[in-house]
Write a protein that holds these residues in place. Sequence first.
Motif, short mmCIF file in Angstrom:
data_model
loop_
_atom_site.label_atom_id
_atom_site.label_comp_id
_atom_site.label_asym_id
_atom_site.label_seq_id
_atom_site.Cartn_x
_atom_site.Cartn_y
_atom_site.Cartn_z
N GLY A 150 0.81 -1.22 0.00
CA GLY A 150 0.00 0.00 0.00
C GLY A 150 0.84 1.26 0.00
O GLY A 150 0.33 2.36 0.11
N ASP A 151 2.15 1.14 -0.10
CA ASP A 151 3.05 2.29 -0.07
C ASP A 151 3.34 2.75 -1.49
O ASP A 151 4.00 2.07 -2.25
N SER A 152 2.85 3.95 -1.83
CA SER A 152 3.06 4.47 -3.18
C SER A 152 3.91 5.75 -3.14
O SER A 152 3.81 6.59 -4.00
N ASP A 153 4.74 5.89 -2.10
CA ASP A 153 5.48 7.13 -1.89
C ASP A 153 6.66 7.27 -2.85
O ASP A 153 7.02 8.36 -3.23
N ASP A 154 7.29 6.16 -3.26
CA ASP A 154 8.46 6.21 -4.12
C ASP A 154 8.10 5.84 -5.56
O ASP A 154 7.21 5.02 -5.79
N PHE A 155 8.82 6.43 -6.50
CA PHE A 155 8.64 6.06 -7.90
C PHE A 155 9.92 6.39 -8.64
O PHE A 155 10.80 7.10 -8.13
N LEU A 210 12.75 8.55 -6.72
CA LEU A 210 12.38 9.74 -5.99
C LEU A 210 11.34 9.41 -4.93
O LEU A 210 10.48 8.56 -5.14
N SER A 211 11.45 10.07 -3.80
CA SER A 211 10.42 9.97 -2.77
C SER A 211 9.49 11.16 -2.92
O SER A 211 9.94 12.32 -3.00
N ALA A 212 8.20 10.90 -2.97
CA ALA A 212 7.23 11.99 -3.13
C ALA A 212 7.38 13.03 -2.03
O ALA A 212 7.18 14.22 -2.26
N ASP A 225 8.83 20.60 -23.41
CA ASP A 225 9.00 19.20 -23.79
C ASP A 225 9.41 18.31 -22.62
O ASP A 225 9.77 17.15 -22.82
N TYR A 226 9.41 18.85 -21.42
CA TYR A 226 9.86 18.07 -20.27
C TYR A 226 9.30 18.70 -18.99
O TYR A 226 8.60 19.72 -19.04
N VAL A 227 9.58 18.07 -17.86
CA VAL A 227 9.17 18.66 -16.58
C VAL A 227 10.40 18.85 -15.72
O VAL A 227 11.42 18.16 -15.87
N LEU A 228 10.31 19.79 -14.79
CA LEU A 228 11.37 20.09 -13.84
C LEU A 228 10.85 19.78 -12.45
O LEU A 228 9.89 20.39 -11.97
N ILE A 229 11.45 18.77 -11.81
CA ILE A 229 11.03 18.37 -10.46
C ILE A 229 11.95 19.05 -9.46
O ILE A 229 13.17 18.83 -9.45
N HIS A 230 11.38 19.90 -8.61
CA HIS A 230 12.15 20.64 -7.62
C HIS A 230 12.11 19.91 -6.29
O HIS A 230 11.03 19.65 -5.74
N THR A 231 13.27 19.55 -5.77
CA THR A 231 13.37 18.93 -4.45
C THR A 231 14.30 19.77 -3.59
O THR A 231 14.93 20.74 -4.07
N LEU A 254 3.57 16.40 -17.48
CA LEU A 254 3.09 16.72 -16.14
C LEU A 254 1.98 15.76 -15.73
O LEU A 254 1.88 15.36 -14.57
N LYS A 255 1.15 15.36 -16.67
CA LYS A 255 0.07 14.43 -16.39
C LYS A 255 0.60 13.07 -15.95
O LYS A 255 0.08 12.46 -15.01
N SER A 256 1.66 12.60 -16.59
CA SER A 256 2.25 11.31 -16.23
C SER A 256 2.79 11.34 -14.81
O SER A 256 2.60 10.40 -14.04
N ILE A 257 3.46 12.42 -14.43
CA ILE A 257 3.97 12.57 -13.07
C ILE A 257 2.81 12.67 -12.09
O ILE A 257 2.82 12.06 -11.01
N GLU A 258 1.80 13.42 -12.44
CA GLU A 258 0.64 13.62 -11.56
C GLU A 258 -0.01 12.29 -11.20
O GLU A 258 -0.43 12.07 -10.05
N ASP A 259 -0.08 11.38 -12.16
CA ASP A 259 -0.71 10.08 -11.92
C ASP A 259 0.06 9.22 -10.92
O ASP A 259 -0.51 8.29 -10.34
N LYS A 260 1.34 9.51 -10.73
CA LYS A 260 2.16 8.71 -9.82
C LYS A 260 2.20 9.26 -8.40
O LYS A 260 2.69 8.59 -7.48
N LEU A 261 1.71 10.47 -8.20
CA LEU A 261 1.83 11.13 -6.90
C LEU A 261 0.63 10.83 -6.01
O LEU A 261 -0.49 10.68 -6.49
N PRO A 262 0.84 10.78 -4.68
CA PRO A 262 -0.28 10.59 -3.75
C PRO A 262 -1.28 11.73 -3.87
O PRO A 262 -0.93 12.90 -3.68
#
Length: 230
Positions: free
Chosen positions: A126-131, A142-144, A155-161, A172-180
């Motif tokens: 049930g842990d969906s925090d990492d992808f 990455l850990s959400a 043409d790409y996304v920039l993930i800020h951590t 952005l839609k593909s990333i959104e689907d993976k996030l809690p």
Amino acid sequence: MLKCVVIDDDEQSRKILEHFIGLTSFLDCTAVFSSGTEALSYLLQSPVDVLYVDIDMPGLSGIELVKALPQPPVTIFTTSHTNFALAAFELDAADYLVKPIDFARFTRSAAKISERIRNKTVNESGDSDDFFVKVNNKMVRLSAADIWFIEGLSDYVLIHTEQRQYVVDTTLKSIEDKLPDDRFVRVHRSYIVNISRIESIEDNEIIIKGKEIPISRTYQQDFFRKIRKL
């Protein structure tokens, strides 16, 4: 890291797979064998995550080896022939690599198996925090919880951590689907934010890490609905 074992009676094929595994950030080659019989003894005592095994070997073949394992790991069959494909997939093989294997094909296969293992882990725990995301030629975990916000560019996304920024060739839609869904919210066609990282909200703008992020009218209702849950 996913623990891998390579089994192939051809020395050059073993070296190529070892090299490719070494270039892949989330794979770790823990053992290499030139025969199925030697590998079977090891695997019965030392569980691994991924098995790269040649099908056509003298003595114990790759298919016979996998059948002999009570709980086979994720298996990728390698071979110089294509006529074993049906038998391989009847054993639920994750992939079937035809020699000579190039790195591009290996990388696509590695991405597939990492997703397969991640999905299995999510279903069991049930842990969906990492992808995983593809950064240049590597798959990076990455850990959400570490993400501040995600910015969609042309043409790409920039993930800020907190540690760094990741340029990822995806949507952005593909990333959104993976996030809690309960911790991240889309606030603009170009931005997804981590709710827990919001410092302030003023005049339809969010401040995260000094960055002013607009809240578009399209996403206002969903955003403020989630904010009220905090």
